[in-house]
Design a protein around this motif. Structure first.
Motif, PDB file in Angstrom:
ATOM      1  N   LEU A  59      47.291  26.938  31.969  1.00 40.45           N
ATOM      2  CA  LEU A  59      45.803  26.490  32.486  1.00 40.45           C
ATOM      3  C   LEU A  59      45.971  24.938  32.821  1.00 40.45           C
ATOM      4  O   LEU A  59      45.001  24.532  33.773  1.00 40.45           O
ATOM      5  CB  LEU A  59      44.785  26.685  31.400  1.00 40.45           C
ATOM      6  N   ASP A  60      46.888  24.153  32.427  1.00 41.66           N
ATOM      7  CA  ASP A  60      46.956  22.835  32.729  1.00 41.66           C
ATOM      8  C   ASP A  60      47.519  22.584  34.203  1.00 41.66           C
ATOM      9  O   ASP A  60      47.566  21.338  34.557  1.00 41.66           O
ATOM     10  CB  ASP A  60      47.829  21.944  31.492  1.00 41.66           C
ATOM     11  N   THR A  61      48.037  23.610  34.622  1.00 43.34           N
ATOM     12  CA  THR A  61      48.408  23.438  36.173  1.00 43.34           C
ATOM     13  C   THR A  61      47.527  23.629  37.092  1.00 43.34           C
ATOM     14  O   THR A  61      47.771  23.443  38.363  1.00 43.34           O
ATOM     15  CB  THR A  61      49.642  24.396  36.207  1.00 43.34           C
ATOM     16  N   VAL A  62      46.346  24.140  36.598  1.00 46.75           N
ATOM     17  CA  VAL A  62      45.001  24.378  37.716  1.00 46.75           C
ATOM     18  C   VAL A  62      44.633  22.945  38.142  1.00 46.75           C
ATOM     19  O   VAL A  62      44.362  22.156  37.336  1.00 46.75           O
ATOM     20  CB  VAL A  62      44.097  24.907  36.997  1.00 46.75           C
ATOM     21  N   ASP A  63      44.540  23.028  39.407  1.00 49.59           N
ATOM     22  CA  ASP A  63      44.309  21.770  40.275  1.00 49.59           C
ATOM     23  C   ASP A  63      43.031  21.881  41.166  1.00 49.59           C
ATOM     24  O   ASP A  63      43.076  22.612  42.386  1.00 49.59           O
ATOM     25  CB  ASP A  63      45.193  21.320  41.160  1.00 49.59           C
ATOM     26  N   ARG A  64      41.838  21.539  40.496  1.00 51.24           N
ATOM     27  CA  ARG A  64      40.551  21.778  41.225  1.00 51.24           C
ATOM     28  C   ARG A  64      40.348  21.011  42.525  1.00 51.24           C
ATOM     29  O   ARG A  64      39.475  21.473  43.560  1.00 51.24           O
ATOM     30  CB  ARG A  64      39.365  21.505  40.055  1.00 51.24           C
ATOM     31  N   SER A  65      41.094  19.956  42.719  1.00 48.87           N
ATOM     32  CA  SER A  65      40.869  19.210  43.804  1.00 48.87           C
ATOM     33  C   SER A  65      41.443  19.962  45.083  1.00 48.87           C
ATOM     34  O   SER A  65      41.093  19.634  46.307  1.00 48.87           O
ATOM     35  CB  SER A  65      41.380  17.715  43.677  1.00 48.87           C
ATOM     36  N   ALA A  66      42.378  20.644  44.815  1.00 56.09           N
ATOM     37  CA  ALA A  66      42.825  21.653  46.023  1.00 56.09           C
ATOM     38  C   ALA A  66      42.180  22.955  46.278  1.00 56.09           C
ATOM     39  O   ALA A  66      42.560  23.618  47.053  1.00 56.09           O
ATOM     40  CB  ALA A  66      44.438  21.976  45.387  1.00 56.09           C
ATOM     41  N   LEU A  67      41.070  23.232  45.525  1.00 57.02           N
ATOM     42  CA  LEU A  67      40.431  24.443  45.637  1.00 57.02           C
ATOM     43  C   LEU A  67      39.172  24.288  46.707  1.00 57.02           C
ATOM     44  O   LEU A  67      38.659  23.380  46.803  1.00 57.02           O
ATOM     45  CB  LEU A  67      39.585  24.927  44.568  1.00 57.02           C
ATOM     46  N   ASP A  68      39.180  25.043  47.547  1.00 54.47           N
ATOM     47  CA  ASP A  68      38.133  25.387  48.662  1.00 54.47           C
ATOM     48  C   ASP A  68      37.786  26.653  48.798  1.00 54.47           C
ATOM     49  O   ASP A  68      38.500  27.496  49.632  1.00 54.47           O
ATOM     50  CB  ASP A  68      38.647  24.465  49.861  1.00 54.47           C
ATOM     51  N   PHE A  69      36.662  27.090  48.557  1.00 55.31           N
ATOM     52  CA  PHE A  69      36.259  28.661  48.606  1.00 55.31           C
ATOM     53  C   PHE A  69      35.077  28.809  49.841  1.00 55.31           C
ATOM     54  O   PHE A  69      34.518  29.879  49.691  1.00 55.31           O
ATOM     55  CB  PHE A  69      35.744  29.234  47.218  1.00 55.31           C
ATOM     56  N   ASP A  70      35.183  27.601  50.798  1.00 49.64           N
ATOM     57  CA  ASP A  70      34.303  28.300  51.877  1.00 49.64           C
ATOM     58  C   ASP A  70      34.701  28.731  52.806  1.00 49.64           C
ATOM     59  O   ASP A  70      34.026  28.831  54.040  1.00 49.64           O
ATOM     60  CB  ASP A  70      33.739  26.421  52.161  1.00 49.64           C
ATOM     61  N   PHE A  71      35.868  28.881  52.913  1.00 41.91           N
ATOM     62  CA  PHE A  71      36.604  29.574  54.119  1.00 41.91           C
ATOM     63  C   PHE A  71      36.812  31.240  53.969  1.00 41.91           C
ATOM     64  O   PHE A  71      36.592  31.401  52.835  1.00 41.91           O
ATOM     65  CB  PHE A  71      37.952  28.820  54.417  1.00 41.91           C
ATOM     66  N   GLU A  72      37.196  31.854  54.990  1.00 37.22           N
ATOM     67  CA  GLU A  72      37.144  33.188  54.917  1.00 37.22           C
ATOM     68  C   GLU A  72      38.478  33.775  54.010  1.00 37.22           C
ATOM     69  O   GLU A  72      39.600  33.025  53.984  1.00 37.22           O
ATOM     70  CB  GLU A  72      37.466  33.703  56.356  1.00 37.22           C
ATOM     71  N   GLN A  73      37.920  34.399  53.155  1.00 33.39           N
ATOM     72  CA  GLN A  73      38.461  35.057  52.000  1.00 33.39           C
ATOM     73  C   GLN A  73      39.685  36.142  52.605  1.00 33.39           C
ATOM     74  O   GLN A  73      39.472  37.295  52.567  1.00 33.39           O
ATOM     75  CB  GLN A  73      37.938  35.517  50.928  1.00 33.39           C
ATOM     76  N   VAL A  74      40.942  35.609  53.274  1.00 31.72           N
ATOM     77  CA  VAL A  74      41.697  36.630  53.796  1.00 31.72           C
ATOM     78  C   VAL A  74      43.145  35.935  53.348  1.00 31.72           C
ATOM     79  O   VAL A  74      43.376  34.922  52.764  1.00 31.72           O
ATOM     80  CB  VAL A  74      41.960  36.718  55.250  1.00 31.72           C
ATOM     81  N   CYS A  75      44.050  36.891  52.946  1.00 32.84           N
ATOM     82  CA  CYS A  75      45.449  36.703  52.678  1.00 32.84           C
ATOM     83  C   CYS A  75      46.021  35.748  53.658  1.00 32.84           C
ATOM     84  O   CYS A  75      45.868  35.688  54.921  1.00 32.84           O
ATOM     85  CB  CYS A  75      46.270  37.871  52.460  1.00 32.84           C
ATOM     86  N   SER A  76      46.659  34.491  53.254  1.00 35.08           N
ATOM     87  CA  SER A  76      47.347  33.398  54.162  1.00 35.08           C
ATOM     88  C   SER A  76      48.648  34.280  54.730  1.00 35.08           C
ATOM     89  O   SER A  76      49.184  33.488  55.861  1.00 35.08           O
ATOM     90  CB  SER A  76      47.691  32.225  53.272  1.00 35.08           C
ATOM     91  N   ILE A  77      49.151  35.167  54.444  1.00 42.38           N
ATOM     92  CA  ILE A  77      50.408  35.731  55.051  1.00 42.38           C
ATOM     93  C   ILE A  77      50.026  36.906  55.924  1.00 42.38           C
ATOM     94  O   ILE A  77      50.323  37.066  56.999  1.00 42.38           O
ATOM     95  CB  ILE A  77      51.484  35.885  53.689  1.00 42.38           C
ATOM     96  N   SER A  78      49.442  37.906  55.081  1.00 41.48           N
ATOM     97  CA  SER A  78      49.045  39.242  55.809  1.00 41.48           C
ATOM     98  C   SER A  78      47.888  39.182  56.482  1.00 41.48           C
ATOM     99  O   SER A  78      47.517  40.281  57.370  1.00 41.48           O
ATOM    100  CB  SER A  78      49.052  40.370  54.830  1.00 41.48           C
ATOM    101  N   LEU A  79      46.990  38.207  56.401  1.00 46.19           N
ATOM    102  CA  LEU A  79      45.575  38.361  56.746  1.00 46.19           C
ATOM    103  C   LEU A  79      44.752  39.456  56.501  1.00 46.19           C
ATOM    104  O   LEU A  79      43.873  39.593  57.064  1.00 46.19           O
ATOM    105  CB  LEU A  79      45.727  38.094  58.351  1.00 46.19           C
ATOM    106  N   SER A  80      44.973  40.040  55.404  1.00 47.86           N
ATOM    107  CA  SER A  80      44.198  41.155  54.871  1.00 47.86           C
ATOM    108  C   SER A  80      43.029  40.672  54.024  1.00 47.86           C
ATOM    109  O   SER A  80      43.254  39.462  53.581  1.00 47.86           O
ATOM    110  CB  SER A  80      45.107  42.105  53.980  1.00 47.86           C
ATOM    111  N   LYS A  81      41.853  41.326  54.037  1.00 45.52           N
ATOM    112  CA  LYS A  81      40.784  41.058  53.236  1.00 45.52           C
ATOM    113  C   LYS A  81      40.716  41.692  51.878  1.00 45.52           C
ATOM    114  O   LYS A  81      39.646  41.643  51.126  1.00 45.52           O
ATOM    115  CB  LYS A  81      39.489  41.317  54.171  1.00 45.52           C
ATOM    116  N   ASN A  82      41.626  42.694  51.853  1.00 47.20           N
ATOM    117  CA  ASN A  82      41.415  43.541  50.538  1.00 47.20           C
ATOM    118  C   ASN A  82      42.191  42.985  49.474  1.00 47.20           C
ATOM    119  O   ASN A  82      43.248  42.730  49.615  1.00 47.20           O
ATOM    120  CB  ASN A  82      42.243  44.886  50.930  1.00 47.20           C
ATOM    121  N   ASN A  83      41.665  42.859  48.268  1.00 50.44           N
ATOM    122  CA  ASN A  83      42.427  42.469  47.229  1.00 50.44           C
ATOM    123  C   ASN A  83      43.128  41.146  46.920  1.00 50.44           C
ATOM    124  O   ASN A  83      44.246  40.927  47.065  1.00 50.44           O
ATOM    125  CB  ASN A  83      43.365  43.515  46.544  1.00 50.44           C
ATOM    126  N   VAL A  84      42.081  40.383  47.424  1.00 54.28           N
ATOM    127  CA  VAL A  84      42.543  38.790  47.676  1.00 54.28           C
ATOM    128  C   VAL A  84      42.406  37.967  46.459  1.00 54.28           C
ATOM    129  O   VAL A  84      41.460  38.120  45.758  1.00 54.28           O
ATOM    130  CB  VAL A  84      42.051  38.269  48.813  1.00 54.28           C
TER     131      VAL A  84
END
Length: 387
Positions: A59-84
Motif C-alpha cells: 500500500l505504500d506504493t500507491v501514488d495518488r498524484s498519478a490517479l485520474d478517474f475522469d476519463f473513459e474507463q477502458v483498458c489501455s491495451i485491449s480498449l475493452s470496457k468489461n472488468n476494468v
C-alpha cells in the motif's frame, strides 16, 4: 459408557465443570479445557494483526498524484470496457486480474501490485490475486464513485468551509472548474448551471440504482457528484466521459471540436434527460418537467400588411377591433433577445460595473435582466411569422 447423572447436569449448568466428546456423546470432565473448542481472544487478535499486515503490503506504493478517474474507463491495451481495473501505482487501466490478463502481466512486468475494480470498488493485490480491506483506500473509492446521503446534502448550500486537494490547493465543493478539452466550453456552462439547480442536483446526487439508468444519465450524475465532492484528488473535474456520450447520443450534432450554441444544447439535453428518466407528455412526469416546465399565454393577431420592421418603427399594438386568438403553450426554456454589441466604447462612462477582473473596462454590454424579460410581461407585442 458412563451414564450422565442429574448431579453432573446441574454442575455443568453452573459452570463448575467443562464438557467434552467421548465416543460420539458429550460427557463431563473437570479436566477438559475450553480452548479445545473455542480459540482464545489473544489468538484471534494475533490472527487479525497478521491479516492487517498482509493487507497493508504494497500500500505504500500507491501514488495518488498519478490517479485520474475522469476519463473513459477502458483498458489501455485491449480498449475493452468489461472488468476494468485501475493500477493504483501508475494510474493506467487494465482488463482482468486472473492469469493471462493485461493487469496480471502488468503487475509482473512493472512490479505494480495494487489494483482496484472500477465497477465494484474492490481492491486486490496482484499477481497473488487476493482482496485487501484497508480504510486508507476509502478516499480513492470515493473519488471513483462519490456517494451521498440525505444528511450529506441537507446543509450543502450553506456549507462555507474550503477543502484542499492533494497539492494543497484550496477549493469549495460545488465551485470547481471543468476542463476545456477542445471546444466544449458551451457544454461546461450548461453543466455548471444544472449542477446548481437544487431539484436537479439533489436528484442526481441521491439517485438509487444508477447502473440501471441510461449512460447519459449515469455520466451526468457522476459528473455532478464529483463537482460537489468535498474530497477531490484534484481541484478540477474533467467532463470527458459525459462529452463523449453527448456526441454519440446527439449523432454528432454537438461535437467536441466545434463550437455550438449553448441554448440549443440546453434544450436538447433537457428533452433527452426527460425521456431517459421516464418522462411523458404529462406535466410533472419527470424531475425535468417538475423543475423547468411552465406555461405561457399567447395572444396573436394577424397583420394585414406584414413587412420587415426597422428599429425606427414604433411598438406593435394589438387592434382590439379585429379578431385575435389566444392559447396556452407549455415551455421548458424561453429565449431572450440580447442587444447587439456596441461598435464603440463610451469612454466617458467609467463605471465599476463594467470593469473586468484585471481592472480593464469590459466591452460586454451590461443589460438588466428585468428589461430582457419584458417581452413576456403580457403588455409587449412581438412580431413573429406575420402575426
Amino acid at each position: 459408557m458412563r451414564k450422565r447423572t442429574n448431579a453432573d447436569a446441574v454442575a455443568a449448568s453452573a459452570g463448575h465443570i467443562k464438557t467434552r466428546k467421548i465416543d460420539g456423546e458429550r460427557d463431563v470432565s473437570p479436566t477438559s479445557d475450553a480452548s479445545d473448542e473455542f480459540p482464545s481472544s489473544q489468538a484471534a487478535g494475533q490472527a487479525t494483526d497478521a491479516d492487517a499486515r498482509v493487507d497493508s503490503m504494497y500500500l505504500d506504493t500507491v501514488d495518488r498524484s498519478a490517479l485520474d478517474f475522469d476519463f473513459e474507463q477502458v483498458c489501455s491495451i485491449s480498449l475493452s470496457k468489461n472488468n476494468v481495473y485501475a493500477c493504483l501505482v501508475c494510474g493506467r487501466y487494465y482488463q482482468g486480474r486472473g492469469k493471462q490478463t493485461h493487469a496480471y502481466f502488468h503487475s509482473i512486468n512493472d512490479d505494480h501490485h495494487v489494483f482496484i475494480n472500477l465497477s465494484t470498488l474492490r481492491a486486490y493485490i496482484l499477481p497473488e490475486n487476493y482482496e485487501i480491506h484497508d480504510r486508507s483506500l476509502n478516499d480513492i473509492k470515493a473519488a471513483i464513485s462519490p456517494d451521498y446521503t440525505v444528511l450529506n446534502i441537507k446543509h450543502i448550500d450553506t456549507r462555507c468551509e474550503y477543502s484542499r486537494d492533494l497539492a494543497g490547493k484550496k477549493y469549495r465543493a460545488g465551485f470547481v472548474g471543468l476542463n476545456r478539452i477542445k471546444s466544449n466550453d458551451y457544454m461546461n456552462v450548461v453543466i455548471q448551471a444544472l449542477a446548481h439547480i437544487q431539484p436537479i442536483r439533489d436528484t442526481l446526487l441521491l439517485m438509487p440504482d444508477l447502473e440501471k439508468q441510461t449512460v447519459l444519465v449515469q455520466r451526468l450524475a457522476l459528473l455532478v457528484r464529483r463537482i460537489w465532492h468535498p474530497k477531490l484528488l484534484k481541484a478540477h473535474v474533467s467532463p470527458h466521459e459525459f462529452v463523449q456520450e453527448v456526441v454519440n447520443r446527439s449523432k454528432h450534432r454537438f461535437r467536441l471540436d466545434t463550437q455550438c450554441d449553448a441554448f440549443e444544447f440546453l434544450t436538447w439535453l433537457l428533452n433527452t434527460l426527460h425521456l431517459d428518466l421516464g418522462g411523458t407528455r404529462k406535466r410533472a412526469s419527470s424531475i425535468i418537467y417538475q423543475t423547468f416546465q411552465g406555461e405561457i399565454r399567447v395572444v396573436s393577431q394577424k397583420l394585414e400588411h406584414a413587412r420587415t420592421r426597422s428599429d425606427e418603427d414604433g411598438l406593435i399594438l394589438l387592434d382590439t377591433q379585429k379578431p385575435f386568438s389566444e392559447k396556452k403553450l407549455p415551455f421548458l426554456t424561453l429565449s431572450l433577445e440580447l442587444p447587439p454589441k456596441p461598435l464603440f466604447n463610451d469612454d466617458e462612462d467609467e463605471g465599476d460595473d463594467d470593469m473586468d477582473n484585471a481592472g480593464r473596462k469590459s466591452s460586454i454590454p451590461q443589460v438588466p435582466f428585468g428589461s430582457l424579460i419584458q417581452r413576456y410581461n403580457g403588455s409587449v407585442a412581438v412580431e413573429c411569422q406575420g402575426e
